[in-house]
Design an enzyme around this catalytic site. Sequence first.
Site, PDB file in Angstrom:
ATOM      1  N   SER A   1      25.977  23.006 -10.867  1.00 49.24           N
ATOM      2  CA  SER A   1      26.985  23.983 -11.555  1.00 49.24           C
ATOM      3  C   SER A   1      27.943  23.380 -12.362  1.00 49.24           C
ATOM      4  O   SER A   1      28.289  22.171 -12.460  1.00 49.24           O
ATOM      5  CB  SER A   1      27.885  24.547 -10.386  1.00 49.24           C
ATOM      6  OG  SER A   1      28.708  25.626 -10.935  1.00 49.24           O
TER       7      SER A   1
ATOM      8  N   LYS B   1      26.815  28.270 -13.539  1.00 47.62           N
ATOM      9  CA  LYS B   1      28.376  28.028 -13.814  1.00 47.62           C
ATOM     10  C   LYS B   1      29.308  28.742 -12.933  1.00 47.62           C
ATOM     11  O   LYS B   1      28.854  29.881 -12.407  1.00 47.62           O
ATOM     12  CB  LYS B   1      28.689  28.432 -15.154  1.00 47.62           C
ATOM     13  CG  LYS B   1      30.069  28.144 -15.748  1.00 47.62           C
ATOM     14  CD  LYS B   1      30.598  26.776 -15.732  1.00 47.62           C
ATOM     15  CE  LYS B   1      32.007  26.720 -15.806  1.00 47.62           C
ATOM     16  NZ  LYS B   1      32.512  25.321 -15.446  1.00 47.62           N
TER      17      LYS B   1
ATOM     18  N   ALA C   1      37.743  18.817 -18.050  1.00 47.38           N
ATOM     19  CA  ALA C   1      38.820  19.632 -17.489  1.00 47.38           C
ATOM     20  C   ALA C   1      38.624  20.805 -17.949  1.00 47.38           C
ATOM     21  O   ALA C   1      39.441  21.432 -18.550  1.00 47.38           O
ATOM     22  CB  ALA C   1      39.911  18.761 -18.029  1.00 47.38           C
TER      23      ALA C   1
ATOM     24  N   GLY D   1      38.136  23.841 -16.283  1.00 46.50           N
ATOM     25  CA  GLY D   1      39.022  25.102 -15.565  1.00 46.50           C
ATOM     26  C   GLY D   1      38.510  26.209 -15.361  1.00 46.50           C
ATOM     27  O   GLY D   1      38.926  27.194 -15.387  1.00 46.50           O
ATOM     28  N   LEU D   2      36.924  25.911 -14.782  1.00 51.70           N
ATOM     29  CA  LEU D   2      36.274  27.388 -14.687  1.00 51.70           C
ATOM     30  C   LEU D   2      36.373  28.447 -15.488  1.00 51.70           C
ATOM     31  O   LEU D   2      36.491  29.648 -15.133  1.00 51.70           O
ATOM     32  CB  LEU D   2      36.905  27.800 -13.073  1.00 51.70           C
ATOM     33  CG  LEU D   2      36.490  26.874 -11.833  1.00 51.70           C
ATOM     34  CD1 LEU D   2      37.311  27.512 -10.725  1.00 51.70           C
ATOM     35  CD2 LEU D   2      34.931  26.616 -11.638  1.00 51.70           C
TER      36      LEU D   2
ATOM     37  N   ASN E   1      27.605  29.768  -8.004  1.00 59.33           N
ATOM     38  CA  ASN E   1      28.931  28.981  -7.475  1.00 59.33           C
ATOM     39  C   ASN E   1      29.948  29.724  -7.344  1.00 59.33           C
ATOM     40  O   ASN E   1      30.439  30.413  -8.448  1.00 59.33           O
ATOM     41  CB  ASN E   1      29.113  27.796  -8.378  1.00 59.33           C
ATOM     42  CG  ASN E   1      30.045  26.791  -8.274  1.00 59.33           C
ATOM     43  OD1 ASN E   1      31.218  26.961  -8.319  1.00 59.33           O
ATOM     44  ND2 ASN E   1      29.745  25.560  -7.501  1.00 59.33           N
TER      45      ASN E   1
ATOM     46  N   CYS F   1      36.867  22.215  -6.856  1.00 60.02           N
ATOM     47  CA  CYS F   1      37.068  21.932  -8.310  1.00 60.02           C
ATOM     48  C   CYS F   1      38.373  21.562  -8.711  1.00 60.02           C
ATOM     49  O   CYS F   1      39.470  22.049  -8.109  1.00 60.02           O
ATOM     50  CB  CYS F   1      37.012  23.374  -9.161  1.00 60.02           C
ATOM     51  SG  CYS F   1      37.442  23.116 -10.849  1.00 60.02           S
TER      52      CYS F   1
ATOM     53  N   ASN G   1      31.667  16.785  -5.602  1.00 62.35           N
ATOM     54  CA  ASN G   1      31.987  17.166  -6.804  1.00 62.35           C
ATOM     55  C   ASN G   1      32.800  15.927  -7.713  1.00 62.35           C
ATOM     56  O   ASN G   1      32.546  15.094  -7.138  1.00 62.35           O
ATOM     57  CB  ASN G   1      33.104  18.370  -6.499  1.00 62.35           C
ATOM     58  CG  ASN G   1      33.500  19.392  -7.582  1.00 62.35           C
ATOM     59  OD1 ASN G   1      33.494  18.977  -8.816  1.00 62.35           O
ATOM     60  ND2 ASN G   1      33.571  20.648  -7.357  1.00 62.35           N
TER      61      ASN G   1
ATOM     62  N   GLY H   1      26.059  11.461 -10.206  1.00 61.66           N
ATOM     63  CA  GLY H   1      25.505  10.406 -11.213  1.00 61.66           C
ATOM     64  C   GLY H   1      23.996  10.176 -11.231  1.00 61.66           C
ATOM     65  O   GLY H   1      23.813   9.037 -11.714  1.00 61.66           O
TER      66      GLY H   1
END
Lengths: 258, 303
Positions: free
Chosen positions: B21, B45, B70, B72-73, B99, B130, B192, B244
């Site tokens: 996501s 997403k 960063a 932030g959704l 998600n 998150c 995450n 990763g």
Amino acid sequence: MKKFILDLIVKENEHINEDYFVLKLTSNDKLPHMLPGQFVEIKVENSPTTFLRRPISVNFYDKELNELWLLIQIVGNGTRKLSEVQVGDTLNLILPLGNTFSIPGDKNSRLLLVGGGVGFAPMLFLGAYLNDLGYRCDFLLGGRSEANMVQLNEFKRYGEVYTTTEDGSMGEKGYVTQHSLLQKKQFDMIYTCGPTPMMQAVASYAHKRNIACEVSLENMMACGFGTCLCCVTDTVDGNLCVCTEGPVFNITKLKWQI
Amino acid sequence: MADLKVKLGKLQLKNPVMTASGTFGYGTEYSDFFDISRIGCIVVKGITLRNREGNAYPRMAETPSGMLNAVGLQNRGIDHFIKHIYPEIKNVNTNIFVNVNGSTVEEYIEVAEKVNDLDKIPGIELNISCPNVKEGGMAFGVSCPAAATVVREVRKVYSKELMVKLSPNVTSITEIARVVEGEGADSISLINTLLGMAIDAESRKPMLSTITGGLSGPAIKPVALRMVWQVAQEVKIPIVGMGGIMNARDAIEFFLAGASAVQIGTANFIDPTVSMKVLEGIEDYLNRHKFNSIYDIIGTMTI
């Protein structure tokens, strides 16, 4: 426009001075069509500190020669590594990315293209493109000093070139927005690319005189095709990705204090 | 040819390669590059109940072997997804997970309920991890009672595959994993991003507008692998490993540590076709070692 991931061949790596170089890339196949304002994402090999691709504006696209030019300023390890590529090397690119500039309907429109620093890059392609379409344009190019004033002979092929430098080493001394051209001549449309303060000054000039103005932004991004959502700019429609909704924006859409 | 099919709860994936996501848009952004229906499962997403503008720019900083984000959704909210995006992706011939995020338990429930009604969405990934939102998000994933509550309440309204995405920013990943399993999750995905930060020494300013952000990329792989392995010792439900993964070899390591499937994240930004290279590389590995099925390697690290 369909996006491609391609290995392109380095045809030329022209070092203009210690800060700027031009990569001329080609392919055995026909390069995809590209428009001014669009950019590519180049993969940088063998640079341990460079993790992400580097977004670079299309400086020139020659359909006949099947050539793509990238004007690059050396700012960090990634661009330094790119500056070391040799003729015959291949580079992996994602292209073409982003939108393009809008072209006015009236062929007699008086067009001004303002570039600053490495922001010269898309202005050359835009000027050549407009020229091909039968438009006349003036270029107003600015830099800190003479060393930043690159590709002037290329620009001269497509219109009148006016220059400013902050230290006065070339053209008029000062910023682009202080150039006497702006007092002498009226324009219908201004395009600009360069450092944000310069673009904001140009946008402010245009806004106050009711001249249509488009700016090309270069926010930091991870992907270049609208999935990381890192490169956003604040607009009247909320946060928009510079990579897919831009990089070219009309100033009326941006929330700049101008 | 080795069998690549894996099961997450009752759901079968044609192969164990998923996309993470926030790194794969809604899938269609990658359609120019390859046939996205070849992916085992696409996780779109993160989606919230209402429109979120996300954090201010700058939202990204490159780091050695990775990046901080960063975002932030940022998303247009679940109703926009249902009306405008779902119709575009529902006929992609693979599994698509939503998600699901929320600032409150009620928001998670409401989004999950709405997704439950979407025929072509066989599962959700409940994001309790998150690190880039002020309210909710990771707060649910770093406390056992909070994680228990949100998973329990969502389980009540969501009948399909419920995957819960864990945060690595905890003292004990296994405690949280056990709680999540106990409340009825069908599978667990981890990790995450790791909370991190970057400073520009010249300007003496933070590189991100939010100061801190989530670290991803190969820099976090050893941490992710360790956590997947630890959780695999503690829970019975399938684990989806991520963190990763850049190539098939990285993915194989996650299977050996106990993951039943993997998610490819940040690597998609650098090579949009990487998930297909990982898939082909897994197949090649299984064939080369004469394994009949991906199950022959899951959790088989020998000590």
